[in-house]
Design a protein around this motif. Structure first.
Motif, PDB file in Angstrom:
ATOM      1  N   GLY A 224       0.885  -1.221   0.156  1.00 39.09           N
ATOM      2  CA  GLY A 224       0.055   0.004   0.085  1.00 39.09           C
ATOM      3  C   GLY A 224       0.865   1.217   0.124  1.00 39.09           C
ATOM      4  O   GLY A 224      -0.091   2.258   0.261  1.00 39.09           O
ATOM      5  N   GLY A 226       3.127   4.177  -1.752  1.00 40.68           N
ATOM      6  CA  GLY A 226       3.363   4.676  -3.064  1.00 40.68           C
ATOM      7  C   GLY A 226       2.042   5.223  -3.629  1.00 40.68           C
ATOM      8  O   GLY A 226       0.885   5.073  -2.897  1.00 40.68           O
ATOM      9  N   ASP A 227       1.982   5.706  -4.936  1.00 39.57           N
ATOM     10  CA  ASP A 227       0.846   6.316  -5.444  1.00 39.57           C
ATOM     11  C   ASP A 227       0.842   5.934  -6.748  1.00 39.57           C
ATOM     12  O   ASP A 227       1.795   5.642  -7.673  1.00 39.57           O
ATOM     13  CB  ASP A 227       0.884   7.904  -5.426  1.00 39.57           C
ATOM     14  N   PRO A 228      -0.327   6.084  -7.370  1.00 34.31           N
ATOM     15  CA  PRO A 228      -0.577   5.912  -8.823  1.00 34.31           C
ATOM     16  C   PRO A 228       0.090   7.209  -9.577  1.00 34.31           C
ATOM     17  O   PRO A 228       0.289   8.131  -9.001  1.00 34.31           O
ATOM     18  CB  PRO A 228      -1.928   5.862  -9.190  1.00 34.31           C
ATOM     19  N   ASN A 231       4.028   9.899  -8.434  1.00 34.81           N
ATOM     20  CA  ASN A 231       4.713   9.547  -7.239  1.00 34.81           C
ATOM     21  C   ASN A 231       4.556   8.149  -7.285  1.00 34.81           C
ATOM     22  O   ASN A 231       4.557   7.610  -5.814  1.00 34.81           O
ATOM     23  CB  ASN A 231       4.087  10.417  -6.088  1.00 34.81           C
ATOM     24  N   SER A 232       4.300   7.526  -8.098  1.00 32.77           N
ATOM     25  CA  SER A 232       4.562   6.064  -8.063  1.00 32.77           C
ATOM     26  C   SER A 232       6.016   5.355  -7.380  1.00 32.77           C
ATOM     27  O   SER A 232       6.984   6.242  -7.389  1.00 32.77           O
ATOM     28  CB  SER A 232       4.499   5.374  -9.534  1.00 32.77           C
ATOM     29  N   ILE A 291       2.312   0.864  -6.581  1.00 36.30           N
ATOM     30  CA  ILE A 291       2.020   0.872  -5.054  1.00 36.30           C
ATOM     31  C   ILE A 291       2.798  -0.579  -4.706  1.00 36.30           C
ATOM     32  O   ILE A 291       2.569  -1.459  -5.599  1.00 36.30           O
ATOM     33  CB  ILE A 291       0.553   0.993  -4.923  1.00 36.30           C
ATOM     34  N   THR A 292       3.267  -0.436  -3.680  1.00 38.36           N
ATOM     35  CA  THR A 292       3.934  -2.010  -3.019  1.00 38.36           C
ATOM     36  C   THR A 292       2.925  -2.827  -2.757  1.00 38.36           C
ATOM     37  O   THR A 292       1.569  -2.609  -2.515  1.00 38.36           O
ATOM     38  CB  THR A 292       4.619  -1.809  -1.419  1.00 38.36           C
ATOM     39  N   ASN A 359       2.051   8.183   3.850  1.00 30.86           N
ATOM     40  CA  ASN A 359       1.075   6.980   3.716  1.00 30.86           C
ATOM     41  C   ASN A 359       0.366   6.907   5.240  1.00 30.86           C
ATOM     42  O   ASN A 359      -0.794   6.208   5.207  1.00 30.86           O
ATOM     43  CB  ASN A 359       1.427   5.570   3.530  1.00 30.86           C
TER      44      ASN A 359
ATOM     45  N   PRO B 109      -2.887  -3.854  -4.114  1.00 29.89           N
ATOM     46  CA  PRO B 109      -2.245  -2.678  -3.527  1.00 29.89           C
ATOM     47  C   PRO B 109      -3.104  -1.639  -3.332  1.00 29.89           C
ATOM     48  O   PRO B 109      -3.070  -0.613  -2.604  1.00 29.89           O
ATOM     49  CB  PRO B 109      -0.805  -2.347  -4.471  1.00 29.89           C
ATOM     50  N   VAL B 112      -5.384  -2.169  -0.567  1.00 31.98           N
ATOM     51  CA  VAL B 112      -4.765  -1.707   0.864  1.00 31.98           C
ATOM     52  C   VAL B 112      -4.509  -0.296   0.815  1.00 31.98           C
ATOM     53  O   VAL B 112      -5.074   0.114   2.063  1.00 31.98           O
ATOM     54  CB  VAL B 112      -3.318  -2.387   0.710  1.00 31.98           C
TER      55      VAL B 112
END
Lengths: 360, 360, 360, 360
Positions: A224, A226-228, A231-232, A291-292, A359, B109, B112
């Motif tokens: 969860g 990271g970002d789409p 800012n991935s 995202i992780t 996050n 992800p 989450v």
């Protein structure tokens, strides 16, 4: 203008190779953190020059001084500023060749961008030395990540044609990987390490240099993060990794190899492991949609051969605007890759920390 | 939070694949620019679905509407906002499988990160459809770059195991490369194109998918653009390129291959060409120290095989927390690479423009 | 995390009042600029302590050291880093009262925010001393502005109840205003200056302090600088002005007074002056819609009385959580306003330069 | 380029008064939030035109459409985009006077900045109408703040010379203040409200306009929010407040009045109230060193009289470069202050939320 980075952990780097000092401001560290100064020194020493002299243990000690943000043995929560003074800079050699733009170096684009006013000595602001402040900041970040049980391990994957054998990147052996940081030469297995050292030694003898690849694994990354899009996790790591001098490629998980796979091979299938969602393979390097996904983060960084070599090279004299031949004297580091290992680790740690804070 | 990008040309992207609309705000375009709306449409259509149906010319037209920043046929200099409405979204299929996290997709992800509240239909915010706004912005950027004679050309370098032969990347044939944009299938040479199409067709028949590599060349880039460190040309391109769904690797110039070279091979030697400083080779892809050196910018982007495949895959049911098998029905695009070509071009154009403005 | 500022001229400030050093990184200065180091010293000295001792000329000299970005007498175009070392810090007094939160100071909010780990000595990171780096950067900015004939002049408008008479702010006398910087006490007219000094002297005798207003005029600002909305000229100036310790109000042009005017009075009517568009009055302070209109920029900054006073004040002991009385020993500066004048000037110069570069 | 704002809650605003639509992207809202759409409408209606027609209840309804980031009645956590379509725009009048720069408006600086290409109709991008998207975002922020019991109340403090009597700003009566939002005319006490309305009515009859001051109180703000220096609470609020069209002044706590106080008066002394640290007075408006101290946040915003008036004004014809007289026809809003009240509230809510998230 490219010396600031980060959203929640903000870095500002300054300095030139042969100026008074290089340094960094790290803003955003939590207050009350007992900085492990020995660990910081250790990390800086991993990056320090002299790493490719395997016959000797000579290492320049990189002394840093903290100017602010640290009080009574703990971080204050306000900007942490640290400087590393430059010592024993011999600039005469650079004077002599200052109009000869060194191939593979930033001399020419730097000359154009800064209209000839930038400090040309030792690469100036473009010097690999500027990664030392990054290592300083990374050491702080690693300390915070370890509190959440997240570890970062980088090691040499290849030097020239010599490639380390593949390890399990879905369920990596953390002990094996973390042990690398204790080694003089940061490769996983002794036999490959010897061959790699040989390749570097050969390049030195030839007055030449050699490149290589650093592999990085980050363990215990929660899903969860990271970002789409912009800012991935990949974007964020890429921005900082590609700022390290000499980096020419970056790939996540199976990277370029994945382009040759079918979807049915490349898709990491899910299963339940002790009621936790995991994937069996890790071709995506722990990241989906930026995202992780709870698997180890895996990436590889390609470093070009050191640009400074002793061999004669054809180039241009900027002042006379004439073609000429350049032969750089002195002792050159024939391979930057071993010293780059802690830099990549630092970069990874900083990105992870920045995005994890985001996050919360 | 990752939907804004840029310093001088600022983008804000929004939307979900099956929501009302997707769109973008582009801030920083100069006033008085006669936007070539046909060119924008053309670029959007290059990215539109239906590109892998070589037997038919069916293409969904991507209609955009400009909401602001455009007055009397010209840009106003204030934010240009454009929306693309989503049509004919069939969401039922997604409802059925919503608890089955699709391997290779961002479903897990995303679940989450967004605690289960994100729009899961068609990938939602993670959909490749979100690259359409990028293409819109890129079309504006390209128009501005062309005024300075800078061209951007992307094309398929490989599909699966089928690889295009290498071309001269130091002195590329601009006509050859720019002609690719006119083609239904964006590869340089016809014979390789046929083989690539065959590989895609084969993947479709197998209910599978295949990845590939996109190569990009930017011509007539002036030297001195970019910054050392965090805003290096490579860093800036990497941040946006890795935000494109499906990208797993990026390399500049000779990239990973350069790690296997000696310095004496990798260093691009300077010479004078009609009194201009040029290099004979272009292993550094037109970038040294993060700054352009006046040679063509060259990079390659690795795309993984499309995650959506018809083949059965093992996965987990999130609701029941049990292992299961997923078979995604419907018609899947077996290869995203041809449609990704204009997206990579757009990204490159935006970065170039942003950094060129910065350098004024 | 609030120590970075700017888009085209980027500042990063660090330090604590009683730590090793305070400093700044200024990124974005053009290469090749011959920094006027004497002017920088002069500006730093205008801000240095000891300004309210009118009987004596004692002034602590603020010595700065440039660590990077400056080579062969000129800026390099890479980050300019400067430090000012802290000397003779007496910290014992602060130790004694460290649990007594000083009214009007940042002690209590700082304690909460930094969980008690911030450096409490002399205000630590909250100290007015942190404005010295801003003055350093401002001196560089002023030098660049002067090349475009733009001047910035700040002066004391009021101290407590003593108010300077109004001057013409539509067509100000630049000589009169620029002469203020040469004065020991930065007020325009001698007679008011004497009264103001008297008010400060009175406050000192009472072990009390007094506030005041600084007025700033920027001349020869070209029209068209600034942006609508979030980066308006007012927004940009406000962000940096309100970061100066002790500022509690800011108004542009006629400011709060304009709220009592009719539109027909407040609207600055246009006319042609030697074929240039000008307004007869300047109630809008040279800014309309966030953008400069070619008239002088005018704003006033309200400073509260210095929080440190000798008088007894009721407060709380944080350790014991009990009410108590605090009496701060030592010599206090009864009025920060004269020393704040060069700080406001510096802030204005930095914003102007940043926005002017943006507009190129 | 000034249409993006924020760190943790990121806004991007677009639109022109007489274009197709205005709108906003709000990035950073948490997923799963049940947006109160009625509350959003209510807030938008508080800002809508027609508020100064006390004889009639006519109010233009501001209809918004959410395009993304909202799914199944809840926020998704991805960018929330909303548009408000412009209806019934009559542009003919603007055509006629387009070369006559309206005094007090952004016409002239906008013309210079955008080289004559900006949409001049109804102020275009500079229109107060652009605050509607801000109100939309603010309504979302307020909803989140209320979950933490934080309330924001703005009300008219003065219209022209008519000033509301002072209320207790250290321990304000929240019911009294929050009741204002229910009123047609947002002033606290009925008698002053009548006088204010009278002043507005008088201005209308005179074809003139009148300014005023909005006071804002934020209750239950926890201590420790904000940062020293550039992201101080005052700096952050100021940046957004000064982006609201017509704002010419801003003061916190006792503001400009505090400059006339002695330190012994201005310093808010601490005491214990039910074991919580509070101050008896609130001259600092709840902020010390840029950080909240647990007292109510208090600030006042100065609005100039509406620039559009019916009275004849001298100005310049840009096309002919000649002096002329302008008489703007049509129905003007003689006072923007009542409609500005919800805008200021929205701005305050957005800053609070952004900084509170930062502090987590």
């Amino acid at each position: 203008m490219g010396m600031t980075w980060g959203k929640n952990i903000k870095l500002s780097i300054f300095g030139e190779s042969h100026g008074k000092a290089i340094g960094i401001i790290v803003d955003g560290l939590p207050p009350g953190m007992e900085l492990n100064l020995d660990l910081i020194s250790e990390e800086l020493n991993r990056r320090a020059p002299g790493k490719n002299d395997f016959s000797t243990t000579r290492k320049e000690s990189e002394k840093f001084e903290i100017l602010s943000g640290f009080f009574a043995g703990r971080t204050t929560g306000t900007p942490l500023a640290a400087v590393i003074y430059n010592e024993n800079q011999q600039s005469r050699e650079y004077e002599k060749i200052r109009h000869l733009i060194r191939p593979g170096h930033a001399d020419y684009p730097g000359y154009v961008k800064y209209q000839g006013f930038n400090d040309y000595r030792g690469g100036g602001h473009f010097s690999g030395r500027l990664t030392a402040p990054l290592v300083f900041a990374g050491a702080c970040a690693k300390q915070l990540l370890l509190e959440e049980n997240i570890w970062v391990a980088s090691y040499i994957k290849s030097i020239g044609e010599i490639e380390e054998r593949d390890i399990d990147l879905a369920y990596p052996d953390s002990e094996l990987l973390l042990h690398v940081r204790k080694k003089e030469f940061p490769a996983i297995f002794a036999e490959t390490a010897e061959m790699m050292k040989g390749a570097i030694q050969k390049a030195r003898e030839d007055q030449d240099s050699v490149g290589g690849v650093v592999e990085t694994v980050v363990g215990n990354v929660p899903p969860g993060i990271g970002d789409p899009f912009f800012n991935s996790m990949e974007s964020s790591l890429a921005q900082i990794i590609f700022s390290i001098p000499g980096v020419k490629g970056l790939e996540f998980g199976s990277g370029f190899d994945v382009t040759r796979m079918k979807g049915s091979q490349a898709n990491d299938c899910y299963y339940l492991k002790k009621n936790e969602i995991k994937t069996r393979s890790n071709h995506n390097g722990g990241i989906l949609g930026g995202i992780t996904n709870g698997m180890p983060l895996v990436f590889r960084t390609a470093f070009k051969p050191t640009a400074s070599i002793g061999k004669a090279q054809s180039t241009v004299n900027l002042e006379k605007m004439s073609e000429t031949v350049l032969q750089i004297k002195g002792r050159h580091d024939p391979c930057i890759v071993p010293r780059a290992v802690p830099v990549v680790e630092a970069a990874a740690a900083l990105v992870l920390l920045d995005l994890i804070i985001d996050n919360r």
